[in-house]
Design an enzyme around this catalytic site. Structure first.
Site, short mmCIF file in Angstrom:
data_model
loop_
_atom_site.label_atom_id
_atom_site.label_comp_id
_atom_site.label_asym_id
_atom_site.label_seq_id
_atom_site.Cartn_x
_atom_site.Cartn_y
_atom_site.Cartn_z
N CYS A 86 131.30 59.08 118.32
CA CYS A 86 131.65 58.09 117.29
C CYS A 86 132.59 57.02 117.85
O CYS A 86 132.19 56.20 118.64
CB CYS A 86 132.24 58.81 116.07
SG CYS A 86 132.22 57.78 114.61
N HIS A 181 127.92 62.93 114.83
CA HIS A 181 128.88 64.01 115.10
C HIS A 181 128.19 65.33 115.43
O HIS A 181 127.74 66.02 114.52
CB HIS A 181 129.81 64.19 113.91
CG HIS A 181 130.74 63.04 113.72
ND1 HIS A 181 131.99 63.01 114.30
CD2 HIS A 181 130.59 61.86 113.07
CE1 HIS A 181 132.57 61.87 114.00
NE2 HIS A 181 131.76 61.14 113.25
N GLU A 183 129.65 67.98 116.39
CA GLU A 183 130.56 69.10 116.12
C GLU A 183 130.44 69.65 114.71
O GLU A 183 130.90 70.77 114.45
CB GLU A 183 132.02 68.68 116.41
CG GLU A 183 132.63 67.66 115.46
CD GLU A 183 132.29 66.21 115.80
OE1 GLU A 183 131.28 65.97 116.50
OE2 GLU A 183 133.02 65.31 115.34
#
Ligand code: XMP
Length: 525
Positions: A86, A181, A183
């Site tokens: 990001c 993202h 994660e």
């Protein structure tokens, strides 16, 4: 264990994203040690850390401003693999000659990316769908700015309709950047992407496993304390329990635990702690029965803050007394865990060294003249739980809801009396039993009963009953900073209420707390 488990490690540069700790936890889940550092980590600390790769976090900042946070040149040019996520993607693009623009509409939520074949990082992921020579994959986006021009040497490795440059890579320099993202669990193959980065691109081995962590911790503890004696305040909570088990395995008889029964614990809690540690594991535990002392000092005090202070100070007095009785103890063990360390570093404005130590047992005096041993300092809570299980601690102890330091003291509104504690303990045990029976205990993050020092009228059989009111509370939360009241089934609430009123004669009424945090807090005081 032939290799040092810290040999293969990843540096996570934190630009202030709410997801930074999540990135670290995913890297650890991949079996690789990592640390989070402020993006401005000094060059000498970076060199000393000596990572195999770097991950750049997201950020609430915008990358195209003069004073935007940047990746230091000594990191960008270190020749190590980099994964920018990001904001990490945006700043790398900007710093390497690409272009980033603010977007009129921010993208938040699911997006389907199109991945051309041939990308080491993204092609042919487990959860992607192949369509001709591209792969489609659902990812989680959360950004305003976007890259509009790719830096020299980079190619696009994923795109969406609204973000044609959703991921880029310079494979020769091993620099990868993702607008989405990986994660968060919403990105279906997010863990696989991070696995590929740390294992295939950074060439890290899977050294970070519970067995290796334990072995490494044991050697370190033995080196640190030698033949000295160590004292631990054992509360029965996850962190101090795991420290006790770990220290016991490392230094056996040199460890003495002090368990303070302050009269504000849950039903049979003291006995359970003694059973697990002293009886089953052979740990030396001194059980201090300090109920009278705590309740005596609390008598007549109704103010929540004053109560907390009294409980904290009395704990210190008792602990201090036990420590001096023991004498000749050089080390105080604490259950500080990695999020505490990160928080301390963060509060120091991100400097690399952590100075403040958390005192989990409630703030111990500085004049105790003992050094700290903190064997969980590198671990996240889920890792602490994993090693607790690997050390043979009971599942119920490891997965128990958190319990506040001041215990039932903050769950009895106003003045604390033994009579109230006994009622509350019984009610709380009934609630827990029914939560377990209905398979709801692990679905909520924290659940408990609160004692309200007011009386209400009820009728039992033909008799009028004028007795106390209890509030039942259950919440769902990820970080305990915000929480939603749990939507427990009515049937379950009914059973809990009936049992409490029928089995505890001093209770006439049970209510359910439907307040979320904010504006309410989780505890009532
Ligand atoms: P609140 O009530 O602030 O609680 O929404 C958030 C979480 O913190 C726990 N809590 C404490 N834990 N000592 C602790 O160790 C305390 O004084 C304390 N006060 C609240 C609370 O149980 C919840 O998990």
């Amino acid at each position: 264990m032939s290799q040092n488990i810290h040999d293969d490690k990843i540096l996570i540069l934190d630009f202030g994203s709410q997801y930074t700790q999540l990135i670290a936890r995913r890297v650890r889940e991949a079996g690789v040690y990592c640390e989070i550092h402020h993006y401005g980590i000094p060059a000498e600390d970076f060199l000393a850390f000596n990572p195999r790769g770097i991950i750049l976090s997201g950020s609430p900042e915008s990358a195209n401003l003069e004073d935007s946070p940047r990746v230091p040149d000594y990191i960008l040019n270190a020749g190590l693999p980099i994964l920018g996520i990001c904001y990490g993607m945006q700043t790398v693009s900007q710093q390497l000659g690409g272009q980033v623009e603010g977007s009129s509409k921010s993208e938040f939520g699911y997006a389907r990316i199109e991945i051309p074949s041939g990308s080491v990082l993204l092609s042919d992921l487990e959860h992607s769908i192949q369509q001709g020579n591209v792969f489609l994959h659902d990812v989680w986006m959360s950004h305003g700015d976007k890259v509009t021009q790719v830096p020299e040497g980079f190619k696009v490795i994923a795109s969406t309709e609204s973000a044609p440059i959703a991921a880029i890579a310079d494979e020769s320099r091993k620099i990868y950047c993702l607008q989405f993202h990986p994660e968060v669990t919403h990105t279906k193959s997010g863990q696989e992407i991070l696995n590929r980065f740390v294992h295939e691109i950074c060439q890290c081995g899977r050294l970070w496993t519970p067995a290796n962590i334990i072995e490494d911790a044991i050697v370190k503890i033995q080196q640190q304390v030698g033949t000295d004696k160590v004292l631990l305040g054992l509360s029965g909570g996850v962190d101090s329990s795991v420290v006790a088990a770990l220290l016991h395995r490392a230094i056996g008889e040199q460890l003495t635990c002090v368990f303070v029964d302050n009269g504000l614990l849950r039903l049979h809690e003291g006995d359970q702690v003694m059973e697990t540690f002293a009886n089953n594991m052979g740990v030396k535990v001194i059980r201090v029965d300090a109920e009278d002392e705590f309740l005596g000092k609390l008598a007549g005090e109704a103010d929540p803050e004053a109560k907390r202070k009294i409980i904290g100070n009395t704990f210190i007095d008792v602990f201090d007394r036990e420590a001096s009785t023991l004498g000749d103890v050089n080390w105080l063990a604490q259950g500080t865990i990695y999020p505490d360390v990160i928080e301390s570093a963060g509060s120091k404005h991100g400097t690399a060294h952590v100075i403040k130590s958390h005192h989990n047992v409630g703030g111990l005096p500085d004049d105790m003249n003992m050094s700290l041993v903190e064997p969980l300092r590198e671990l996240f809570k889920d890792e602490v739980r994993n090693i607790g299980i690997a050390l043979g601690l009971p599942h119920d102890m490891i997965y128990r809801h958190p319990f506040p330091g001041p215990g039932l003291g903050v769950r009895i509104l106003g003045e604390v009396k033994k009579e109230y504690c006994d009622i509350l303990r019984q009610a709380d045990a009934i609630f827990m039993e029914e939560l377990h029976r209905a398979d709801w205990y692990q679905k909520v993050s924290q659940a408990f009963v609160v004692f309200l020092p007011v009386k209400s009228v009820g009728v039992v059989g033909d008799a009028r009953r004028y007795s106390y009111v209890l509030a039942v509370r259950a919440v769902e939360t990820i970080d305990f900073m915000t929480a939603r009241w749990a939507h427990l089934p009515y049937d379950l609430l009914e059973t809990v209420s009936n049992r409490i009123i029928n089995e505890i004669r001093d209770v006439s009424r049970v209510t359910y707390d439907i307040s979320s945090k904010p504006p309410a807090t989780i505890e009532w005081e």
